[in-house]
Every structure is written in structure tokens, then in C-alpha cells.
Design a protein around this motif. Sequence first.
Motif, PDB file in Angstrom:
ATOM      1  N   GLY A 172      -8.324 -49.188 -15.412  1.00  0.00           N
ATOM      2  CA  GLY A 172      -8.642 -47.833 -15.840  1.00  0.00           C
ATOM      3  C   GLY A 172      -7.439 -47.023 -16.277  1.00  0.00           C
ATOM      4  O   GLY A 172      -7.591 -45.997 -16.946  1.00  0.00           O
ATOM      5  N   PHE A 173      -6.233 -47.459 -15.907  1.00  0.00           N
ATOM      6  CA  PHE A 173      -5.020 -46.718 -16.255  1.00  0.00           C
ATOM      7  C   PHE A 173      -4.068 -47.513 -17.139  1.00  0.00           C
ATOM      8  O   PHE A 173      -3.286 -46.932 -17.880  1.00  0.00           O
ATOM      9  N   GLY A 174      -4.100 -48.820 -17.042  1.00  0.00           N
ATOM     10  CA  GLY A 174      -3.102 -49.612 -17.749  1.00  0.00           C
ATOM     11  C   GLY A 174      -1.844 -49.731 -16.909  1.00  0.00           C
ATOM     12  O   GLY A 174      -1.911 -49.849 -15.683  1.00  0.00           O
ATOM     13  N   LEU A 175      -0.679 -49.671 -17.545  1.00  0.00           N
ATOM     14  CA  LEU A 175       0.590 -49.822 -16.841  1.00  0.00           C
ATOM     15  C   LEU A 175       1.038 -48.494 -16.227  1.00  0.00           C
ATOM     16  O   LEU A 175       1.123 -47.480 -16.927  1.00  0.00           O
ATOM     17  N   VAL A 176       1.323 -48.520 -14.936  1.00  0.00           N
ATOM     18  CA  VAL A 176       1.811 -47.328 -14.240  1.00  0.00           C
ATOM     19  C   VAL A 176       2.979 -47.736 -13.340  1.00  0.00           C
ATOM     20  O   VAL A 176       3.204 -48.918 -13.073  1.00  0.00           O
ATOM     21  N   SER A 177       3.703 -46.740 -12.864  1.00  0.00           N
ATOM     22  CA  SER A 177       4.777 -46.961 -11.896  1.00  0.00           C
ATOM     23  C   SER A 177       4.461 -46.161 -10.640  1.00  0.00           C
ATOM     24  O   SER A 177       3.998 -45.014 -10.734  1.00  0.00           O
ATOM     25  N   VAL A 178       4.698 -46.770  -9.478  1.00  0.00           N
ATOM     26  CA  VAL A 178       4.386 -46.131  -8.204  1.00  0.00           C
ATOM     27  C   VAL A 178       5.595 -46.242  -7.281  1.00  0.00           C
ATOM     28  O   VAL A 178       6.218 -47.296  -7.180  1.00  0.00           O
ATOM     29  N   GLU A 179       5.934 -45.146  -6.619  1.00  0.00           N
ATOM     30  CA  GLU A 179       7.002 -45.139  -5.631  1.00  0.00           C
ATOM     31  C   GLU A 179       6.450 -44.621  -4.306  1.00  0.00           C
ATOM     32  O   GLU A 179       5.535 -43.797  -4.284  1.00  0.00           O
ATOM     33  N   SER A 180       7.011 -45.103  -3.213  1.00  0.00           N
ATOM     34  CA  SER A 180       6.648 -44.585  -1.902  1.00  0.00           C
ATOM     35  C   SER A 180       7.874 -44.599  -1.015  1.00  0.00           C
ATOM     36  O   SER A 180       8.820 -45.354  -1.247  1.00  0.00           O
ATOM     37  N   GLY A 181       7.870 -43.741  -0.002  1.00  0.00           N
ATOM     38  CA  GLY A 181       9.033 -43.668   0.877  1.00  0.00           C
ATOM     39  C   GLY A 181       8.714 -42.968   2.172  1.00  0.00           C
ATOM     40  O   GLY A 181       7.668 -42.339   2.330  1.00  0.00           O
ATOM     41  N   ALA A 182       9.626 -43.106   3.118  1.00  0.00           N
ATOM     42  CA  ALA A 182       9.498 -42.453   4.412  1.00  0.00           C
ATOM     43  C   ALA A 182      10.890 -42.145   4.940  1.00  0.00           C
ATOM     44  O   ALA A 182      11.872 -42.799   4.559  1.00  0.00           O
ATOM     45  N   VAL A 183      10.971 -41.159   5.819  1.00  0.00           N
ATOM     46  CA  VAL A 183      12.249 -40.697   6.356  1.00  0.00           C
ATOM     47  C   VAL A 183      12.245 -40.818   7.872  1.00  0.00           C
ATOM     48  O   VAL A 183      11.253 -40.480   8.532  1.00  0.00           O
ATOM     49  N   ASP A 184      13.366 -41.325   8.433  1.00  0.00           N
ATOM     50  CA  ASP A 184      13.530 -41.459   9.891  1.00  0.00           C
ATOM     51  C   ASP A 184      12.348 -42.197  10.514  1.00  0.00           C
ATOM     52  O   ASP A 184      11.576 -41.642  11.298  1.00  0.00           O
ATOM     53  N   VAL A 185      12.222 -43.475  10.157  1.00  0.00           N
ATOM     54  CA  VAL A 185      11.118 -44.305  10.638  1.00  0.00           C
ATOM     55  C   VAL A 185      11.546 -45.057  11.899  1.00  0.00           C
ATOM     56  O   VAL A 185      12.534 -45.797  11.888  1.00  0.00           O
ATOM     57  N   GLU A 186      10.818 -44.864  12.988  1.00  0.00           N
ATOM     58  CA  GLU A 186      11.133 -45.543  14.245  1.00  0.00           C
ATOM     59  C   GLU A 186      10.652 -46.992  14.187  1.00  0.00           C
ATOM     60  O   GLU A 186       9.489 -47.251  13.909  1.00  0.00           O
ATOM     61  N   VAL A 187      11.587 -47.949  14.447  1.00  0.00           N
ATOM     62  CA  VAL A 187      11.254 -49.374  14.395  1.00  0.00           C
ATOM     63  C   VAL A 187      11.915 -50.095  15.564  1.00  0.00           C
ATOM     64  O   VAL A 187      12.957 -49.666  16.064  1.00  0.00           O
ATOM     65  N   PRO A 188      11.339 -51.226  16.014  1.00  0.00           N
ATOM     66  CA  PRO A 188      11.976 -52.025  17.059  1.00  0.00           C
ATOM     67  C   PRO A 188      13.191 -52.765  16.501  1.00  0.00           C
ATOM     68  O   PRO A 188      13.341 -52.899  15.284  1.00  0.00           O
ATOM     69  N   LYS A 189      14.041 -53.264  17.382  1.00  0.00           N
ATOM     70  CA  LYS A 189      15.248 -53.961  16.941  1.00  0.00           C
ATOM     71  C   LYS A 189      14.922 -55.175  16.087  1.00  0.00           C
ATOM     72  O   LYS A 189      15.662 -55.510  15.151  1.00  0.00           O
ATOM     73  N   SER A 190      13.828 -55.851  16.388  1.00  0.00           N
ATOM     74  CA  SER A 190      13.463 -57.039  15.611  1.00  0.00           C
ATOM     75  C   SER A 190      13.228 -56.705  14.144  1.00  0.00           C
ATOM     76  O   SER A 190      13.480 -57.528  13.253  1.00  0.00           O
TER      77      SER A 190
END
Length: 279
Positions: free
Chosen positions: A82-100
Motif C-alpha cells: 500500500g505504500f511502496g518503499l519506505v524507511s523506518v527508524e526506531s530507538g530507545a533511551v536508557d534501556v535496562e538489560v541484564p549482563k548477558s
Amino acid sequence: MSISRPVKRISAAVGAVALLAVGADFGLAIHAERNLANRIRQEMNLPADPYVSLGGAAYASSFFTGKWSSIQVRARDLEIEGFGLVSVESGAVDVEVPKSSVWTGDFADGFTKRYHTKLQLDGLSLGRQFGFTDLAIQNLEDVSPAGGWETEAIFKATPKGWSAPAEVAVKLRIVRGDAHFTPIEVISGPEGPDSDKVVKGRELSDDAKAAIMPAFELELTGAELPLRQRPTRIFVSGGSIFIEGDELYRTVSPEDFLPVATPDPELGGETDRGGRPSQ
């Protein structure tokens, strides 16, 4: 005063250790980023890995802080129904994650201070929504290619059934999560559907302007847009329309960074464009 040989040796050793530390940090970040990029590519069946950036200046510090200072994912030229070619970005700030996660790049339900997505629509992809095959987009105030973002734009396109293009000033707004494109003024256009002569808007008859304006009006609901969250901002910059969503204080997983998200039940949709249940 000359520097003694032992001091030079110590300085060289310190410099070598510093370079090794920087190289190890860089390698660790690259390893995690590649793993996450590969997972996203496989999930979405992309032709290539998307751009992925994790952490900050000192990536290994995430082992001690328990968080990535940022996550950025960017995929360009995606074919969306329905749109053809598009560009998409996503992001997050200060994300808590385990050491692994610092080593693997994989994580689940990480708390973040801010999660955001951005969809870029050029003249071809947005033109398909209007029914135009020749839509050109430019800033209303700053017409340079690198013009800053504005909430008004100039659209130039040939309305369906007309013989020549019209230029119309259009207002861009997000209203309750939906993107609205509202024509403000006809800048120039043909004198009628069969006319090839384009004149200034002030020279057009009221009937001609009234016939042109509706072709440049459009509403794209949040459920129609390939974003994983409800849009909160829209603007034009550099010949494209950008639609953004932004949320504070929530949890995220890799699925939230898949480059093409689609209808969410809260937005009136049921499944994403890949047929998966929405998140």
C-alpha cells in the motif's frame, strides 16, 4: 629536558593497553549489534541487516550500569503493501538489560525512559495514498533540499483526470493519533481538467480552485501507518514527510524495533503486515 627511556616504555605500554581496551570495547559492541541486526532481518525477512547501534561511547560500561544508553535501529527502502518503499527508524533511551544482553545483543522487557519510532514517506510512497503518480514535496518556508522540519508543505502533483500538475500549500497535523493533510491554498494550477496551461493561483477561477483542493486532502489513520505506536508528530523535511511516535517509561523487546510495524488492536488493527499478532 629529554624523557628517559623507561618513561617512554611505560608511556608506550599504557598507550598500547588503552588501544587494546578501545578495540575490545568496539568489538564487543559490534558483536552484539550484529546479533540483534541478524535477528531483526530474519524476523522480517529483510534483504539485508538493518543498521543497529547499541550503548554509548564506552559500550562495555553496560556490564556495570545494567543499561544501554541508547538503542537505534534503522531500515531503509522497505517494500510495504500500500505504500511502496519506505524507511523506518526506531530507538530507545536508557534501556535496562541484564549482563548477558551486553554480549548477545538479545533482551526482553527492558525498561526504557523513552521509546520512539519514525516513518519516512517520500513523494512516491505518499503519492500512492493520494492517488498521485508524480507527487513532489517541499518545505513551505525553506525550499532548500536541506530545509528544517515544518508542519506545512507544498505538494505538487497532477490530480486524477487532470492534464497538468497543481501546486498546493498543505497543513500537516496529527489529530488523536491520525495523520491529517489539509489543503490551505492553491499556489498554481491548470485552468481546468483538460487544460495544459498552468497559471498562478490568484489567476484561477474559484471553481478551478474548488475542484483542485479536494485532491490534496487525506487522512491516514494510526491503524494504516506502518508504525508500532500511535503517531504524535508530523513534519516535512528535505522532500519527505516524517511521522513520529513517542512514548515515555515503558518496556521494550527486540520485537519493538522491527522496522515495519503495523496495526495495533488499540489503533483498530488486528495483525501486522507480516501476519503476526500485533504487540
